[in-house]
Design an enzyme around this catalytic site. Structure first.
Site, PDB file in Angstrom:
ATOM      1  N   ASP A 273       0.879  -1.169   0.000  1.00 16.94           N
ATOM      2  CA  ASP A 273       0.000   0.000   0.000  1.00 16.94           C
ATOM      3  C   ASP A 273       0.924   1.228   0.000  1.00 16.94           C
ATOM      4  OD1 ASP A 273      -1.565   2.131   0.667  1.00 16.94           O
ATOM      5  OD2 ASP A 273      -2.557   1.137   2.351  1.00 16.94           O
ATOM      6  N   ILE A 274       0.826   2.049  -1.025  1.00 13.85           N
ATOM      7  CA  ILE A 274       1.773   3.154  -1.194  1.00 13.85           C
ATOM      8  C   ILE A 274       1.734   4.144  -0.018  1.00 13.85           C
ATOM      9  CG2 ILE A 274       0.318   4.833  -2.468  1.00 13.85           C
ATOM     10  CD1 ILE A 274       2.699   5.032  -4.476  1.00 13.85           C
TER      11      ILE A 274
ATOM     12  N   ASN B 257      -7.008  13.336 -10.220  1.00 13.19           N
ATOM     13  CA  ASN B 257      -7.794  13.799 -11.378  1.00 13.19           C
ATOM     14  C   ASN B 257      -7.523  15.292 -11.569  1.00 13.19           C
ATOM     15  OD1 ASN B 257      -9.548  15.301  -9.616  1.00 13.19           O
ATOM     16  ND2 ASN B 257     -10.480  13.325  -9.082  1.00 13.19           N
TER      17      ASN B 257
ATOM     18  N   GLY C  32      -9.835   5.206  -5.393  1.00 10.37           N
ATOM     19  CA  GLY C  32      -8.567   4.510  -5.637  1.00 10.37           C
ATOM     20  C   GLY C  32      -7.424   4.976  -4.754  1.00 10.37           C
ATOM     21  N   VAL C  33      -6.265   5.085  -5.349  1.00  5.93           N
ATOM     22  CA  VAL C  33      -5.076   5.450  -4.575  1.00  5.93           C
ATOM     23  C   VAL C  33      -5.197   6.908  -4.092  1.00  5.93           C
ATOM     24  CG1 VAL C  33      -3.649   6.157  -6.555  1.00  5.93           C
ATOM     25  CG2 VAL C  33      -2.561   5.198  -4.547  1.00  5.93           C
ATOM     26  N   ASP C  34      -5.867   7.731  -4.872  1.00  2.00           N
ATOM     27  CA  ASP C  34      -6.103   9.142  -4.501  1.00  2.00           C
ATOM     28  C   ASP C  34      -6.850   9.209  -3.161  1.00  2.00           C
ATOM     29  OD1 ASP C  34      -6.235  11.852  -4.755  1.00  2.00           O
ATOM     30  OD2 ASP C  34      -7.680  11.906  -6.411  1.00  2.00           O
TER      31      ASP C  34
ATOM     32  N   SER D 201      -3.143   5.574 -13.889  1.00  2.00           N
ATOM     33  CA  SER D 201      -4.179   5.339 -14.919  1.00  2.00           C
ATOM     34  C   SER D 201      -4.667   3.896 -15.028  1.00  2.00           C
ATOM     35  CB  SER D 201      -3.707   5.761 -16.324  1.00  2.00           C
ATOM     36  OG  SER D 201      -3.789   7.155 -16.448  1.00  2.00           O
TER      37      SER D 201
ATOM     38  N   GLY E 230      -6.207   2.003 -12.927  1.00  3.58           N
ATOM     39  CA  GLY E 230      -7.381   1.608 -12.133  1.00  3.58           C
ATOM     40  C   GLY E 230      -8.634   2.135 -12.786  1.00  3.58           C
ATOM     41  N   VAL E 231      -9.245   3.121 -12.143  1.00  3.88           N
ATOM     42  CA  VAL E 231     -10.481   3.724 -12.655  1.00  3.88           C
ATOM     43  C   VAL E 231     -10.311   4.192 -14.108  1.00  3.88           C
ATOM     44  CG1 VAL E 231     -12.087   5.656 -12.319  1.00  3.88           C
ATOM     45  CG2 VAL E 231     -11.104   4.492 -10.347  1.00  3.88           C
TER      46      VAL E 231
HETATM   47  N1  AR6 Z   1      -1.353   1.737  -3.001  1.00  2.00           N
HETATM   48  C1  AR6 Z   1      -0.808   1.494  -4.215  1.00  2.00           C
HETATM   49  N2  AR6 Z   1      -1.529   1.358  -5.334  1.00  2.00           N
HETATM   50  C2  AR6 Z   1      -2.873   1.486  -5.226  1.00  2.00           C
HETATM   51  C3  AR6 Z   1      -3.519   1.769  -4.003  1.00  2.00           C
HETATM   52  C4  AR6 Z   1      -2.692   1.905  -2.851  1.00  2.00           C
HETATM   53  N3  AR6 Z   1      -3.180   2.168  -1.656  1.00  2.00           N
HETATM   54  N4  AR6 Z   1      -4.845   1.848  -4.225  1.00  2.00           N
HETATM   55  C5  AR6 Z   1      -5.040   1.617  -5.527  1.00  2.00           C
HETATM   56  N5  AR6 Z   1      -3.850   1.392  -6.129  1.00  2.00           N
HETATM   57  P1  AR6 Z   1      -6.545   4.455  -9.486  1.00  2.00           P
HETATM   58  P2  AR6 Z   1      -6.273   5.955 -11.999  1.00  2.00           P
HETATM   59  C6  AR6 Z   1      -3.551   1.099  -7.544  1.00  2.00           C
HETATM   60  O1  AR6 Z   1      -7.939   4.044  -9.840  1.00  2.00           O
HETATM   61  O2  AR6 Z   1      -6.564   4.740 -12.790  1.00  2.00           O
HETATM   62  C7  AR6 Z   1      -9.306   8.405  -8.633  1.00  2.00           C
HETATM   63  O3  AR6 Z   1     -10.648   8.475  -8.293  1.00  2.00           O
HETATM   64  C8  AR6 Z   1      -4.660   0.511  -8.361  1.00  2.00           C
HETATM   65  O4  AR6 Z   1      -4.706  -0.900  -8.192  1.00  2.00           O
HETATM   66  O5  AR6 Z   1      -6.316   4.875  -8.100  1.00  2.00           O
HETATM   67  O6  AR6 Z   1      -5.138   6.812 -12.407  1.00  2.00           O
HETATM   68  C9  AR6 Z   1      -8.714   9.736  -9.027  1.00  2.00           C
HETATM   69  O7  AR6 Z   1      -9.285  10.808  -8.298  1.00  2.00           O
HETATM   70  C10 AR6 Z   1      -4.242   0.874  -9.760  1.00  2.00           C
HETATM   71  O8  AR6 Z   1      -3.332  -0.093 -10.284  1.00  2.00           O
HETATM   72  O9  AR6 Z   1      -6.025   5.654 -10.434  1.00  2.00           O
HETATM   73  C11 AR6 Z   1      -9.071   9.830 -10.462  1.00  2.00           C
HETATM   74  O10 AR6 Z   1     -10.369  10.282 -10.658  1.00  2.00           O
HETATM   75  C12 AR6 Z   1      -3.474   2.189  -9.585  1.00  2.00           C
HETATM   76  O11 AR6 Z   1      -3.275   2.339  -8.181  1.00  2.00           O
HETATM   77  C13 AR6 Z   1      -8.974   8.404 -10.930  1.00  2.00           C
HETATM   78  O12 AR6 Z   1      -9.184   7.589  -9.786  1.00  2.00           O
HETATM   79  C14 AR6 Z   1      -4.229   3.401 -10.090  1.00  2.00           C
HETATM   80  O13 AR6 Z   1      -5.608   3.249  -9.858  1.00  2.00           O
HETATM   81  C15 AR6 Z   1      -7.593   8.092 -11.435  1.00  2.00           C
HETATM   82  O14 AR6 Z   1      -7.598   6.795 -11.970  1.00  2.00           O
END
Ligand code: AR6
Length: 358
Positions: free
Chosen positions: A9-10, A23, A31-33, A116, A118-119
């Site tokens: 977990d980052i 975003n 997600g990670v945000d 990018s 994830g979502v």
């Molecule tokens: N630690 C490390 N990696 C993670 C964690 C964590 N705690 N949580 C998720 N990931 P995403 P995006 C991974 O969806 O695709 C947000 O709502 C996850 O498995 O977080 O760039 C923003 O506000 C995936 O591989 O980001 C934007 O609206 C990676 O992080 C949108 O999502 C990215 O997933 C951005 O989408």
């Protein structure tokens, strides 16, 4: 410094900067945000409000508040729309701009999630390749420890073809082990030759001695090239004499190969994903004992053949065997002439093995 792929977990990472996949509003999300904002506390959002958003492909930096790192770099990845809409260039730009900021703030270590992927829907294997390509490029000219964080291994796959090729290679060679491996065959052949020679000496000592003599050099020292049987027959050497014949060390072989390949030290240790300080230690200590993963990383960087790789490993006290997956994966890549250490590490990661370098 090298790239590490880690699964964690980052928000728990204690490095200088972590990167947020944000975003355009920079005002939080899922997600990670979401995880980063939750862990940092409300002051992060307060600072983000002062930044007035961020363009896709760009990056901005804030403090980290309750997070264990010093900074959060917020970058906005592209939404995946099939791959023909500049997604790759924008994603590359996210990594480049984030690294530029990390450098400007004198960070020695940085951690990226797979932006990018994830979502926003960017295929994970392609997202990882972009991350690796841009970061390794950056590291050719800069010193930083870059962590690529993979959060959900289940959702992430290296190309199916590569995965199944490696799987098949492992299966084939495990079978080998249970039937008759090359090593076993060689061992058996050598044993039988020694046995034959011993029997011969016992029965026909006069016949055997000239053969042994033909491998003697002055002072009764056997030639290094002499077959094992003849060495067995040579008079016992003193320990001092044996030590006087000590072979080229790992470090000496490494430096020799770097010269032979026309590489600079930096080209070699960077290609090996090995830290500069570690390389200096190896360079300055003829008898340095590297870890097996480091030794293999150098063999890969030097694009050694399988035989040369084995020779180099032997100098560090290691072997490549067919009884573990790690060795077989390395062997698979060398046999296929694929010396891309980052691809090898992705495969090792997929098979839950230690990664090369460091
Ligand atoms: N630690 C490390 N990696 C993670 C964690 C964590 N705690 N949580 C998720 N990931 P995403 P995006 C991974 O969806 O695709 C947000 O709502 C996850 O498995 O977080 O760039 C923003 O506000 C995936 O591989 O980001 C934007 O609206 C990676 O992080 C949108 O999502 C990215 O997933 C951005 O989408």
């Amino acid at each position: 410094m090298p790239i590490q792929i880690i699964r964690t977990d980052i928000t728990k990472l204690n490095c200088d900067a972590i990167v947020n996949a944000a975003n355009n509003s920079l005002l939080g999300g899922g997600g990670v945000d979401g995880a980063i904002h939750r862990a940092a506390g409300p002051n992060l959002l307060r600072e983000c409000r002062t930044l007035h958003g961020c363009e896709t492909g760009q990056a901005k930096i804030t403090g980290a508040y309750k997070l264990p790192c010093k900074y959060v770099i917020h970058t906005v990845g592209p939404v995946w729309r099939g791959g023909q809409n500049g997604e790759k260039q924008l994603l590359e730009s996210c990594y480049r701009e984030s690294l530029k900021l990390a450098k400007k703030y004198e960070c020695e270590s940085v951690a990226f999630p797979l932006i990018s992927s994830g979502v926003y829907g960017y295929p994970k294997d392609q997202a990882l390749k972009v991350a690796m390509d841009v970061c390794s490029d950056f590291l050719l000219k800069n010193d930083m420890l870059v962590n690529i964080v993979i959060f959900d291994k289940a959702a992430y796959q290296i190309s199916e073809k590569l995965f199944s090729d490696i799987r098949a290679y492992i299966d084939d060679h495990y079978v080998d082990l249970h039937t008759d491996s090359l090593y076993e065959r060689m061992l058996r052949e050598q044993c039988s030759q020694i046995l034959e020679m011993d029997e011969c000496v016992a029965e026909f000592p006069k016949l055997a001695m000239p053969l042994a003599d033909s491998f003697q050099l002055e002072d009764n020292k056997p030639s290094m090239a002499a077959p094992m049987q003849a060495q067995q027959l040579a008079p016992q050497m003193s320990l001092d004499e044996k030590l006087g014949q000590i072979d080229e060390s790992f470090s000496q072989m490494l430096l020799r190969k770097i010269d032979e390949k026309g590489m600079t030290d930096a080209q070699c240790y960077k290609k090996a994903n090995v830290d500069r300080k570690l390389f200096s230690k190896i360079r300055s200590n003829v008898h340095y004992s590297p870890s097996k993963t480091t030794a293999i990383a150098f063999a890969i960087a030097l694009e050694l053949s399988l035989e040369e790789t084995k020779e180099m490993l032997m100098k560090a006290g290691y072997a490549l065997s067919h009884s573990n997956k790690f060795d077989l994966i390395i062997e698979y890549f060398i046999q296929s002439g694929n010396y891309n250490i980052f691809e090898i590490n992705e495969a090792l990661f997929m098979f839950d093995q230690s990664l090369l370098g460091m």
